[in-house]
Design a protein around this motif. Structure first.
Motif, short mmCIF file in Angstrom:
data_model
loop_
_atom_site.label_atom_id
_atom_site.label_comp_id
_atom_site.label_asym_id
_atom_site.label_seq_id
_atom_site.Cartn_x
_atom_site.Cartn_y
_atom_site.Cartn_z
N LEU A 126 0.82 -1.21 0.00
CA LEU A 126 0.00 0.00 0.00
C LEU A 126 0.86 1.26 0.00
CD1 LEU A 126 -2.73 -1.12 2.57
CD2 LEU A 126 -3.07 -0.75 0.12
N GLY A 127 2.06 1.13 0.55
CA GLY A 127 2.92 2.32 0.65
C GLY A 127 3.86 2.49 -0.55
N MET A 128 3.73 1.61 -1.52
CA MET A 128 4.66 1.69 -2.65
C MET A 128 4.16 2.64 -3.73
SD MET A 128 5.83 -2.29 -2.93
CE MET A 128 7.00 -2.05 -4.24
N ARG A 129 5.08 3.18 -4.46
CA ARG A 129 4.71 4.15 -5.50
C ARG A 129 4.50 3.51 -6.86
NH1 ARG A 129 4.53 9.35 -4.09
NH2 ARG A 129 5.18 9.76 -1.97
N VAL A 130 4.77 2.21 -6.94
CA VAL A 130 4.33 1.45 -8.10
C VAL A 130 3.56 0.25 -7.54
CG1 VAL A 130 5.05 -0.04 -10.01
CG2 VAL A 130 6.15 2.18 -9.67
N LYS A 131 2.33 0.14 -7.91
CA LYS A 131 1.48 -0.94 -7.38
C LYS A 131 1.11 -1.86 -8.53
CE LYS A 131 -0.57 1.59 -3.49
NZ LYS A 131 0.09 2.89 -3.49
N ILE A 132 1.25 -3.14 -8.30
CA ILE A 132 0.99 -4.11 -9.35
C ILE A 132 -0.09 -5.08 -8.88
CG2 ILE A 132 1.96 -5.86 -10.87
CD1 ILE A 132 4.71 -4.58 -10.37
N ILE A 133 -1.14 -5.20 -9.66
CA ILE A 133 -2.20 -6.16 -9.38
C ILE A 133 -2.22 -7.15 -10.54
CG2 ILE A 133 -4.62 -6.49 -8.81
CD1 ILE A 133 -3.37 -4.56 -6.90
N ASP A 134 -1.86 -8.36 -10.26
CA ASP A 134 -1.79 -9.36 -11.32
C ASP A 134 -3.13 -10.09 -11.41
OD1 ASP A 134 0.38 -12.18 -12.07
OD2 ASP A 134 -0.37 -10.58 -13.35
N GLU A 135 -3.64 -10.19 -12.61
CA GLU A 135 -4.92 -10.87 -12.87
C GLU A 135 -6.03 -10.30 -11.99
OE1 GLU A 135 -4.40 -15.11 -13.02
OE2 GLU A 135 -3.22 -14.92 -14.83
N TYR A 136 -6.27 -9.05 -12.17
CA TYR A 136 -7.24 -8.34 -11.33
C TYR A 136 -8.66 -8.85 -11.55
CZ TYR A 136 -9.53 -5.08 -14.68
OH TYR A 136 -10.29 -4.52 -15.67
N ASN A 137 -8.86 -9.50 -12.70
CA ASN A 137 -10.20 -10.00 -12.97
C ASN A 137 -10.46 -11.35 -12.32
OD1 ASN A 137 -8.24 -10.98 -14.76
ND2 ASN A 137 -9.74 -11.43 -16.35
N CYS A 169 -2.57 6.26 1.12
CA CYS A 169 -1.52 5.75 0.23
C CYS A 169 -0.86 6.91 -0.51
CB CYS A 169 -2.11 4.80 -0.81
SG CYS A 169 -2.98 3.41 -0.09
N PRO A 170 0.40 6.76 -0.83
CA PRO A 170 1.04 7.82 -1.62
C PRO A 170 0.56 7.74 -3.06
CG PRO A 170 2.56 6.01 -1.27
CD PRO A 170 1.32 5.66 -0.52
N ASP A 171 0.73 8.85 -3.78
CA ASP A 171 0.43 8.83 -5.22
C ASP A 171 1.29 7.77 -5.88
OD1 ASP A 171 -0.08 12.37 -5.83
OD2 ASP A 171 -1.45 10.73 -5.37
N SER A 172 0.66 6.96 -6.72
CA SER A 172 1.45 5.89 -7.32
C SER A 172 0.95 5.56 -8.72
CB SER A 172 1.42 4.64 -6.44
OG SER A 172 0.14 4.40 -5.97
N ALA A 173 1.81 4.87 -9.44
CA ALA A 173 1.44 4.33 -10.74
C ALA A 173 0.94 2.91 -10.51
CB ALA A 173 2.64 4.31 -11.67
N TRP A 174 -0.15 2.58 -11.20
CA TRP A 174 -0.75 1.26 -11.05
C TRP A 174 -0.60 0.48 -12.34
CZ3 TRP A 174 -4.02 -0.60 -6.94
CH2 TRP A 174 -4.18 0.31 -5.88
N PHE A 175 -0.26 -0.80 -12.16
CA PHE A 175 -0.20 -1.68 -13.31
C PHE A 175 -1.02 -2.92 -13.00
CE2 PHE A 175 2.71 0.83 -15.65
CZ PHE A 175 3.47 1.49 -14.70
N LEU A 176 -2.02 -3.15 -13.80
CA LEU A 176 -2.89 -4.30 -13.60
C LEU A 176 -2.80 -5.19 -14.82
CD1 LEU A 176 -4.57 -1.42 -12.71
CD2 LEU A 176 -5.90 -3.17 -11.55
N THR A 177 -2.95 -6.47 -14.59
CA THR A 177 -2.96 -7.38 -15.72
C THR A 177 -4.26 -8.17 -15.72
OG1 THR A 177 -1.98 -9.33 -14.66
CG2 THR A 177 -0.46 -7.65 -15.46
#
Lengths: 324, 527
Positions: free
Chosen positions: B187-198, B226-234
């Protein structure tokens, strides 16, 4: 036969070094293992031994930096067996890095990268004198007590060896060096004083402190720059010039440049065509110009506060005349 | 032991497609910059401009990390060569200027703007690998990025996602404020990755939505900002299916959608090298292309500073105004939108069946089932600025909009596959190729803009510009004159014409101006 210092470094990272060489070989297919080994033994090894005596904790840093730099320089044929740089490359180790280990020991990776990059920039600039630079900066090593001081001297030397665009920066840097060193760099008389020399340099880019009395009182040709691209020069067509009041701008075909030039050399820097087009043509030629009738018709002229540039229809070279 | 340096070579060659303005003050560092990397210096010390660093990052990724030899974001300085091939007359375009791979560029722009990017495509195509790279470029160790990555699965609970209350506190606490929460590190990271969000269950998706949408997590009344971050979802299924339907609000939070394109077997040799050398690109990212937190913040500021000319903005407005209007959806003029019909749960075919006399082939709005939200419009502007910044421009070009718009609207603009446009000869491919379809929409909108000569004759824009100068000192007579001008313009605009999306928005703007002048006139009269 390599020293125990280098042997220990190579032994401890054998797999990694071998991998790096293998990958470099894939990128640079002409990378020669024998030449590379010779360079390590002949140049890198003595450097590491010198570093080991002063900062043993920096030997690994130095070894890795030297290894990777050598892969790139040999792989890209900048040193090793490229004719132009062969002697330069080894001289840099033998004349600068090894003798200067005492000042480079704290940051050997910075020294290796900076010095070889400077050498590449000098070698890659037409008209710049990389050999002269190497021997000049080497001669000042005994007087340097810190690597920052060396790099300041190296910058001034680079300017004096043909990188004219560093003029202003180098003069600023010279202010921070001991006066004696600066005057030596310029081969100026001790009696002149740096501030006096500096004033003249700032006023007149064609002033050479080594020849302070050679300042005629008439407009004279001080340099000819450029050449036909087929002969290794930058110009595909006879160039034209304009000015933006401060600098001379050049155009040849659909390319344009900003010119920096002084008594130590000249360099060209790409600019957008729009910037050239917004420049001004010269309005009035000064009196007392030499006779250029043999060059054909004059196609353009432009001037900065200190320099007049002339171009001719049958020539790919630009004549620069001093106006001061 | 330091990493394999060949993988860490960052392009020293100029990456900026524009010839730079020659700097009059040449930097000392220029002398000491060259083919040898100085690993001891940070990028700030090496004096690299951030846009150049971003480009270096792009080229390092394309040359070394991700094998993506696709140039689907095409720029041209001169007319490109176009080859028409095959029975279906497929076009192969050879762009004449520097072009880019969307699979690499869009995530990078997402990183630079701290936005949200969804990777779609079949399994094993590099979606997760690309997301991990973004985490490493943000300065996190690879191990930390991998461990912080959230993997969607059907049993994922809110606690799995956000954290747990400390068991001892649960037992002993007398009030809820006394319960401490052990928040998840990601939650505290500035790049957040959610794999297979579906594959995340719907209930947990709602918790994720709070974090994505509002940037905070909440458990038992305790808030984690949470800090402002870039999100990457797959996601594997681009329709948001998979195990669970993705809630619309969550889908709407995603800013861009990028497809992982098919691997070209001609590059098998590069894969073989990876295997033989046992190299993972994310483990050998050069230090020179690692961005500090301050640098990313500065990137955002610099991107925001990229300007948009009135001419380009006008075309974006025209394009965006094509889609929302639905004449039969309501009686009140303001409610004549597709959103009104959707909220009333009217069947789409019932709407389209009602003939209003418009040219359903020409009307771009007929191709979509929805319009564009404010959030989407802001994302479009943000990403357009980002791509212009990446290319070294201080101002957006129309081509920047054209290249970015399909990726921003990919999941936002829903096509009506039964629209006559898709049945027209040669347009069948647009049913499946959403990127090309949206770009085609943009081109058609620009063509219509040119046909209407709106660059030169745009009375609504003129009235808007007049209004934007302010009402200070406007006399009652002048206000009345402006009101009359508006009242006369409306029938003139509609003379013999059908009502299309752009006209609808023009008329609403005129109503807005009319109302503002009316209120002003009333106020002036009381003085």
């Amino acid at each position: 036969m390599i020293s125990a210092v280098l042997a220990a470094v190579l032994r401890s990272g054998r797999e990694d070094f071998n991998n790096r060489f293998a990958i470099a070989k894939r990128t640079y297919q002409e990378l020669d293992a024998q030449i590379f080994s010779n360079l390590l033994a002949e140049c890198v090894d003595p450097f590491l031994q010198a570093i080991a005596e002063i900062r043993p904790d920096q030997v690994n840093v130095a070894a890795n930096a030297a290894f990777d730099a050598s892969l790139i320089l040999i792989g890209q044929r900048l040193i090793g067996f490229h004719a132009n740089c062969d002697s330069f490359g080894r001289n840099v180790w033998k004349q600068i890095l090894i003798p200067g280990a005492r000042i480079f020991a704290d940051r050997p990776d910075r020294a290796i990268a900076s010095i070889f990059n400077a050498l590449c920039n000098l070698s890659g600039t037409p008209g710049a004198r990389a050999e002269q630079w190497t021997s000049e900066v080497a001669s000042f090593l005994p007087q340097c007590n810190h690597d920052d001081m060396f790099f300041a001297i190296a910058l001034i030397a680079a300017w004096r060896c043909g990188l004219a665009h560093f003029r202003k920066t180098a003069i600023d840097v010279a202010d921070r060096l001991p006066e004696k060193i600066v005057l030596q760099l310029f081969h100026a008389n001790d009696s002149d004083g740096w501030q006096s020399v500096k004033k003249k340099l700032m006023e007149n880019p064609w002033f050479d402190p080594a020849h302070p009395n050679q300042i005629p009182d008439h407009v004279r040709v001080v340099a000819e720059i450029g050449a036909f691209r087929g002969f290794g020069g930058p110009f595909a067509e006879p160039p034209l010039v304009k000015s933006n009041d401060e600098d001379i701008l050049i155009r040849s075909a659909d390319e344009s440049w900003l010119l920096t030039a002084d008594s130590f050399g000249s360099t060209l820097h790409k600019i957008p065509l729009a910037e050239f087009e917004s420049g001004k043509n010269g309005e009035v030629l000064p009196k007392g110009l030499p006779d250029f009738s043999a060059k054909g018709k004059m196609t353009s002229f432009a001037s900065s506060p200190t320099t007049l540039a002339l171009t001719f229809e049958y020539s790919h070279r630009i004549k620069l005349l001093s106006l001061v | 032991m330091s990493r394999l340096n060949i993988f860490q070579r960052v392009s020293q060659a100029p990456t900026n497609p524009h010839p730079p303005t020659a700097s009059k003050n040449f930097d000392v560092a220029d002398l000491y910059r060259g083919p040898i990397s100085d690993n001891s210096a940070s990028s700030e010390n090496q004096g690299i401009a951030l846009d150049e660093k971003l480009r270096q990052t792009y080229f390092w990724i394309t040359n070394t990390a991700v094998i993506s030899p696709h140039y689907d974001i095409e720029y041209n300085e001169d007319p490109p060569q176009v080859f028409t091939l095959g029975d279906s007359r497929s076009k192969l375009v050879l762009p004449s200027a520097q072009s880019y791979s969307s699979f690499i560029l869009l995530p990078l722009l997402t990183f630079a703007t701290r936005s949200k990017c969804l990777f779609i495509g079949g399994p094993g195509r590099g979606k997760t690998a690309s997301a991990i790279l973004m985490g490493v470029i943000a300065g996190y160790p690879v191990r930390e990025v991998r461990r912080a990555m959230q993997h969607g699965h059907p049993q994922m609970t809110i606690a799995d996602l956000l954290g747990n209350p400390l068991p001892a506190d649960l037992v002993n606490a007398q009030k809820i404020e006394d319960i401490r929460i052990s928040w998840r590190n990601w939650l505290g990271m500035r790049v957040k990755i959610i794999d297979e969000y579906n594959r995340i269950p719907t209930r947990t998706q709602s918790a994720l939505l709070t974090v994505m949408g509002d940037n905070y997590a909440e458990i038992l009344n305790h808030i984690y900002e949470c800090p402002d971050s870039a999100w990457f979802l797959t996601a594997n299924d681009e329709q948001g299916g998979g195990t669970y339907q993705v809630i619309e609000a969550l889908r709407d939070r995603i800013d861009v959608v990028v497809q992982a394109l098919a691997f070209n077997p001609h590059f098998l040799k590069d894969l073989l090298t990876r295997i033989e050398e046992n190299i993972r690109p994310e483990e050998v990212v050069p230090r020179q292309i690692i961005f500090s937190e301050a640098e990313v913040t500065q990137l955002q500021n610099d991107i925001r500073a990229v300007s948009v000319s009135p001419e380009v903005l006008s075309r974006i407005e025209f394009f965006c105004s094509q889609f929302e209007f639905c004449e039969v959806a309501a009686d009140q003029f303001e409610y004549k939108t597709k959103d009104t019909a959707r909220l009333a749960s009217i069947e789409w075919h019932a709407l389209t069946a009602q003939d209003t006399g418009r040219d359903r082939l020409k009307d771009l709005g007929c191709q979509t089932k929805n319009g564009l939200s404010v959030r989407t419009l802001m994302t479009l502007l943000n990403y357009t600025k980002a791509i212009a910044y990446f290319r070294g421009s201080l101002e957006i070009e129309l081509e920047d909009v054209r290249q970015i718009v399909p990726f921003v609207l990919h999941d936002k603009l829903i096509a009506d596959p039964d629209a006559p446009f898709f049945a027209a000869p040669g347009n069948g491919a647009y049913r499946t190729d959403r990127v090309s379809w949206i770009r085609k929409l943009f081109d058609l909108a620009c063509a219509e803009y040119d046909r209407l000569n709106l660059d030169r004759e745009n009375p609504v824009a003129e009235l808007s510009a007049e209004f934007s100068k302010g009402l200070e000192g406007l006399s009652a007579a002048d206000a009345r004159a402006r009101l009359i001008k508006i009242e006369r313009l409306i029938p003139e605009m509609m003379k013999g014409r059908k009502l299309y999306g752009n006209l609808y928005d023009d008329l609403l703007k005129l109503k807005y101006l009319h109302q503002r002048y009316t209120n002003y006139l009333k106020w002036v009269k009381t003085k």
